[in-house]
Scaffold this motif. Structure first.
Motif, PDB file in Angstrom:
ATOM      1  N   VAL A   1       0.916  -1.138  -0.112  1.00  0.00           N
ATOM      2  CA  VAL A   1      -0.075  -0.121  -0.072  1.00  0.00           C
ATOM      3  C   VAL A   1       0.767   1.190   0.071  1.00  0.00           C
ATOM      4  CG1 VAL A   1      -1.755   1.314   1.348  1.00  0.00           C
ATOM      5  CG2 VAL A   1      -1.992  -1.159   1.127  1.00  0.00           C
ATOM      6  N   GLN A   2       1.763   1.178   0.793  1.00  0.00           N
ATOM      7  CA  GLN A   2       2.684   2.547   0.901  1.00  0.00           C
ATOM      8  C   GLN A   2       2.161   3.672   1.372  1.00  0.00           C
ATOM      9  OE1 GLN A   2       5.946   2.289  -2.298  1.00  0.00           O
ATOM     10  NE2 GLN A   2       4.574   0.758  -3.461  1.00  0.00           N
ATOM     11  N   ALA A   3       1.418   3.615   2.178  1.00  0.00           N
ATOM     12  CA  ALA A   3       0.621   4.767   2.822  1.00  0.00           C
ATOM     13  C   ALA A   3       1.272   5.839   3.735  1.00  0.00           C
ATOM     14  CB  ALA A   3      -0.514   4.314   3.733  1.00  0.00           C
ATOM     15  N   TRP A   4       2.468   5.343   4.164  1.00  0.00           N
ATOM     16  CA  TRP A   4       3.230   6.098   5.247  1.00  0.00           C
ATOM     17  C   TRP A   4       4.431   6.829   4.632  1.00  0.00           C
ATOM     18  CZ3 TRP A   4       1.032   6.685   9.398  1.00  0.00           C
ATOM     19  CH2 TRP A   4       0.035   5.483   9.823  1.00  0.00           C
ATOM     20  N   ALA A   5       4.597   8.351   4.659  1.00  0.00           N
ATOM     21  CA  ALA A   5       5.783   8.994   4.575  1.00  0.00           C
ATOM     22  C   ALA A   5       6.526   8.730   5.778  1.00  0.00           C
ATOM     23  CB  ALA A   5       5.448  10.468   4.413  1.00  0.00           C
ATOM     24  N   TRP A   6       6.144   8.494   6.960  1.00  0.00           N
ATOM     25  CA  TRP A   6       6.897   8.478   8.206  1.00  0.00           C
ATOM     26  C   TRP A   6       6.171   7.581   9.115  1.00  0.00           C
ATOM     27  CZ3 TRP A   6       6.815   9.307  13.519  1.00  0.00           C
ATOM     28  CH2 TRP A   6       8.299   9.180  14.174  1.00  0.00           C
ATOM     29  N   PHE A   7       6.952   6.391   9.442  1.00  0.00           N
ATOM     30  CA  PHE A   7       6.321   5.504  10.562  1.00  0.00           C
ATOM     31  C   PHE A   7       7.305   5.044  11.338  1.00  0.00           C
ATOM     32  CE2 PHE A   7       4.792   1.561  12.236  1.00  0.00           C
ATOM     33  CZ  PHE A   7       3.751   2.050  12.850  1.00  0.00           C
ATOM     34  N   ASP A   8       7.300   5.233  12.740  1.00  0.00           N
ATOM     35  CA  ASP A   8       8.256   4.656  13.515  1.00  0.00           C
ATOM     36  C   ASP A   8       7.655   3.858  14.480  1.00  0.00           C
ATOM     37  OD1 ASP A   8      10.036   4.163  15.614  1.00  0.00           O
ATOM     38  OD2 ASP A   8      11.156   6.001  15.259  1.00  0.00           O
ATOM     39  N   ALA A   9       7.438   2.620  14.387  1.00  0.00           N
ATOM     40  CA  ALA A   9       6.836   1.662  15.260  1.00  0.00           C
ATOM     41  C   ALA A   9       7.098   1.851  16.837  1.00  0.00           C
ATOM     42  CB  ALA A   9       7.036   0.283  14.847  1.00  0.00           C
ATOM     43  N   ALA A  10       8.381   1.809  17.191  1.00  0.00           N
ATOM     44  CA  ALA A  10       8.941   2.019  18.446  1.00  0.00           C
ATOM     45  C   ALA A  10       8.366   3.485  19.305  1.00  0.00           C
ATOM     46  CB  ALA A  10      10.542   2.391  18.499  1.00  0.00           C
ATOM     47  N   HIS A  11       8.265   4.401  18.283  1.00  0.00           N
ATOM     48  CA  HIS A  11       7.838   5.636  18.621  1.00  0.00           C
ATOM     49  C   HIS A  11       6.264   5.628  19.088  1.00  0.00           C
ATOM     50  CE1 HIS A  11       7.076   9.893  19.301  1.00  0.00           C
ATOM     51  NE2 HIS A  11       6.201  10.022  18.670  1.00  0.00           N
ATOM     52  N   LEU A  12       5.517   4.810  18.019  1.00  0.00           N
ATOM     53  CA  LEU A  12       4.016   4.609  18.716  1.00  0.00           C
ATOM     54  C   LEU A  12       4.033   4.081  19.551  1.00  0.00           C
ATOM     55  CD1 LEU A  12       0.925   4.276  17.888  1.00  0.00           C
ATOM     56  CD2 LEU A  12       1.342   2.628  16.496  1.00  0.00           C
ATOM     57  N   LEU A  13       4.747   2.905  19.754  1.00  0.00           N
ATOM     58  CA  LEU A  13       4.551   1.992  20.992  1.00  0.00           C
ATOM     59  C   LEU A  13       4.854   2.821  22.353  1.00  0.00           C
ATOM     60  CD1 LEU A  13       4.128  -1.116  22.080  1.00  0.00           C
ATOM     61  CD2 LEU A  13       6.617  -1.311  21.711  1.00  0.00           C
ATOM     62  N   ALA A  14       5.875   3.393  22.350  1.00  0.00           N
ATOM     63  CA  ALA A  14       6.253   4.265  23.545  1.00  0.00           C
ATOM     64  C   ALA A  14       5.325   5.302  23.775  1.00  0.00           C
ATOM     65  CB  ALA A  14       7.407   5.296  23.187  1.00  0.00           C
ATOM     66  N   GLN A  15       4.375   5.968  23.000  1.00  0.00           N
ATOM     67  CA  GLN A  15       3.216   6.869  23.152  1.00  0.00           C
ATOM     68  C   GLN A  15       2.330   6.009  23.773  1.00  0.00           C
ATOM     69  OE1 GLN A  15       2.033   9.892  20.266  1.00  0.00           O
ATOM     70  NE2 GLN A  15       3.122   8.608  19.001  1.00  0.00           N
ATOM     71  N   ALA A  16       1.945   4.958  23.454  1.00  0.00           N
ATOM     72  CA  ALA A  16       1.064   3.924  23.871  1.00  0.00           C
ATOM     73  C   ALA A  16       1.197   3.495  25.306  1.00  0.00           C
ATOM     74  CB  ALA A  16       0.697   2.837  22.954  1.00  0.00           C
ATOM     75  N   ILE A  17       2.637   3.165  25.668  1.00  0.00           N
ATOM     76  CA  ILE A  17       2.744   2.766  26.770  1.00  0.00           C
ATOM     77  C   ILE A  17       2.696   3.762  27.932  1.00  0.00           C
ATOM     78  CG2 ILE A  17       4.833   1.938  28.332  1.00  0.00           C
ATOM     79  CD1 ILE A  17       5.639   0.016  25.940  1.00  0.00           C
ATOM     80  N   ASP A  18       3.146   5.112  27.485  1.00  0.00           N
ATOM     81  CA  ASP A  18       3.077   6.303  28.466  1.00  0.00           C
ATOM     82  C   ASP A  18       1.739   6.477  28.713  1.00  0.00           C
ATOM     83  OD1 ASP A  18       4.193   8.831  29.530  1.00  0.00           O
ATOM     84  OD2 ASP A  18       2.991   9.749  27.724  1.00  0.00           O
ATOM     85  N   PHE A  19       0.639   6.293  27.701  1.00  0.00           N
ATOM     86  CA  PHE A  19      -0.747   6.713  27.770  1.00  0.00           C
ATOM     87  C   PHE A  19      -1.309   5.776  28.874  1.00  0.00           C
ATOM     88  CE2 PHE A  19      -5.024   6.154  27.283  1.00  0.00           C
ATOM     89  CZ  PHE A  19      -5.490   7.442  27.187  1.00  0.00           C
ATOM     90  N   ASP A  20      -0.941   4.455  28.683  1.00  0.00           N
ATOM     91  CA  ASP A  20      -1.322   3.534  29.786  1.00  0.00           C
ATOM     92  C   ASP A  20      -0.872   3.728  31.138  1.00  0.00           C
ATOM     93  OD1 ASP A  20      -2.802   2.141  27.715  1.00  0.00           O
ATOM     94  OD2 ASP A  20      -1.245   0.772  27.365  1.00  0.00           O
ATOM     95  N   GLU A  21       0.425   4.140  31.183  1.00  0.00           N
ATOM     96  CA  GLU A  21       0.750   4.575  32.798  1.00  0.00           C
ATOM     97  C   GLU A  21       0.172   5.676  33.216  1.00  0.00           C
ATOM     98  OE1 GLU A  21       5.025   4.789  31.870  1.00  0.00           O
ATOM     99  OE2 GLU A  21       5.536   2.730  31.952  1.00  0.00           O
ATOM    100  N   ARG A  22      -0.163   6.839  32.602  1.00  0.00           N
ATOM    101  CA  ARG A  22      -0.670   7.810  32.982  1.00  0.00           C
ATOM    102  C   ARG A  22      -2.140   7.480  32.991  1.00  0.00           C
ATOM    103  NH1 ARG A  22      -1.276  11.724  29.254  1.00  0.00           N
ATOM    104  NH2 ARG A  22      -0.486  10.677  27.551  1.00  0.00           N
ATOM    105  N   ARG A  23      -2.748   6.818  32.420  1.00  0.00           N
ATOM    106  CA  ARG A  23      -4.327   6.275  32.669  1.00  0.00           C
ATOM    107  C   ARG A  23      -4.276   5.671  34.014  1.00  0.00           C
ATOM    108  NH1 ARG A  23      -7.090   2.522  33.112  1.00  0.00           N
ATOM    109  NH2 ARG A  23      -5.322   0.942  32.488  1.00  0.00           N
TER     110      ARG A  23
END
Length: 444
Positions: free
Chosen positions: A42-64
């Motif tokens: 598909v090649q939908a992404w101009a920039w995608f960093d899986a590690a960055h997404l995961l870090a955001q999600a983990i941080d959200f869960d900790e804050r929640r």
């Protein structure tokens, strides 16, 4: 791509995360796996960093867990068109002239997204400076076809199941058209509903921010979080945001009525698209009535072009002066035509927007929405470009809210969008009517 695993609605996902029944990390990991599976084709992404997404999600869960995070989009990743600034992420606008640019602050819509608990997932492919020269993205339903433009990657990412939601923009047909070609819901709110500060400026008179989702309710939930006033965008006003989500999923007080507008360009529609809309009208017998456009409405195509090309010439003056040889032929031609438009011509084209909107008021006294095609047919071959935005131009010029619904198929089996258009300032009613139409056709 047709057999992709479908996620629950975004409201259900966010509720599960907010209640602790699921987590942002779990959702992020599922999406990361989907990106790994689909992105090569598909090649939908101009920039995608899986590690960055995961870090955001983990941080959200900790804050929640500490009671510090929540919101209507709690923990939901949202794909972002690569003309919208996200602090620390590249924003290269689909042009080599902006290669390496890193945004140093969030656009207004990204700040609103974060306040609502959403997570900027990555940057999706745009056409060159959000105009017509295609990027790398392919249609998830058929990689030999175009996903449309200019919000190519945003529509394709949602269609492929790589993102539950996405943000795009429209100056002509750049939300509605790719949504129609990719078979997802695309919603372009009325002009001035979502602030554009921190978004690449193409045409201040015509630029809109819009959203992509898999359902009308999902689109309403994201858009509601983004609506608002920002002093940096004079098109916005300090008014309360309408409860789009609640109204969209509510019951209509009466059977909706649709004004069927074939438009003066019906003879340019593909034959299979004409047949598909004929079948739709038969199913809506009693609810849809043929209507004509107000006098002079067809002239809006020329007025829109005058405004857009004059303002593109001003917005991209620096790119033209410093790097015209690195612009596509189509964009260079638009800029050069725009530079020849006089101030009087531009002013006259802008001044016609208000009277034309008022001419539509009488129609909306009798009908809940205008029903019209979203495109001239299904997605064109990739090498033939991103498709003609003609069926979107009038409504964008008027600043009226519009939504594309993936309700039909062409003769080639590809998605064909049904466009509903509402009165300017009446977005919630449009979304409620759109949801009714989807439910009515799915459960007649």
């Amino acid at each position: 791509m047709e057999n992709r695993t479908m996620l629950p609605s975004v409201s259900e996902l966010s509720s599960r995360i907010a209640r602790g029944e699921s987590s942002a990390e779990t959702l992020a990991r599922a999406l990361m796996a989907r990106v790994q599976e689909c992105e090569p084709s598909v090649q939908a992404w101009a920039w995608f960093d899986a590690a960055h997404l995961l870090a955001q999600a983990i941080d959200f869960d900790e804050r929640r867990g500490r009671g510090e995070a929540g919101g209507p989009l709690a923990g939901l990743p949202v794909a972002v068109k690569d003309i919208i600034d996200v602090a620390g992420m590249p924003t290269e606008d689909g042009t080599v002239l902006h290669a390496g640019r890193i945004a140093d602050s969030d656009a207004a819509v990204i700040a609103a997204l974060r306040r609502a608990g959403g997570l900027p997932m990555g940057k999706t492919v745009t056409t060159e400076l959000a105009t017509y020269a295609a990027g790398k993205t392919r249609n998830p339903h058929d990689p030999s076809r175009s996903p449309g433009g200019s919000s190519s990657g945003s529509a394709a990412a949602v269609a492929a199941g790589m993102a539950p939601l996405a943000i795009g923009t429209q100056t002509n047909g750049s939300v509605i058209r790719p949504a129609a070609f990719c078979g997802v819901v695309g919603y372009k709110p009325g002009f001035g509903c979502i602030p554009r500060a921190g978004v690449l400026t193409q045409s201040p008179t015509l630029d809109h921010v819009g959203v992509f989702a898999r359902s009308v309710e999902d689109a309403a939930l994201l858009a509601q979080a983004l609506f608002g006033h920002d002093a940096r965008d004079p098109a916005t006003r300090p008014l309360p945001a309408p409860p789009l989500f609640d109204i969209a999923r509510g019951e209509a007080p009466a059977l909706p009525r649709f004004a069927w507008v074939a438009t003066p360009w019906w003879d340019r529609m593909a034959r299979d698209a004409q047949a598909a809309f004929g079948g739709l009208l038969e199913r809506l017998a009693g609810a849809a009535s043929p209507c004509e456009l107000p006098t002079g409405a067809a002239d809006a195509i020329g007025w829109h072009r005058t405004i857009m090309e004059a303002e593109i010439a001003g917005s991209y003056e620096r790119e033209y002066e410093r790097g015209r040889d690195r612009l596509s032929d189509s964009l260079r031609a638009q800029i050069e035509r725009g530079r020849r438009i006089t101030a009087v011509e531009h002013r006259r084209a802008v001044e016609r927007i208000g009277p034309l909107n008022r001419a539509f008021d009488a129609l909306f006294s009798d009908f809940d929405a205008i029903l019209t095609p979203a495109t001239l047919g299904t997605a064109p071959r990739f090498e033939d470009g991103t498709g003609d935005p003609l069926m979107c131009t009038l409504w964008t010029y008027c600043g009226m809210p519009a939504v594309s619904l993936p309700l039909l198929r062409g003769g080639d089996g590809l998605p064909l969008g049904v466009q509903l258009v509402g009165r300017r300032g009446d977005d919630a009613r449009l979304l409620r009517t759109a949801r009714w139409l989807v439910a009515h056709l799915e459960n007649p």
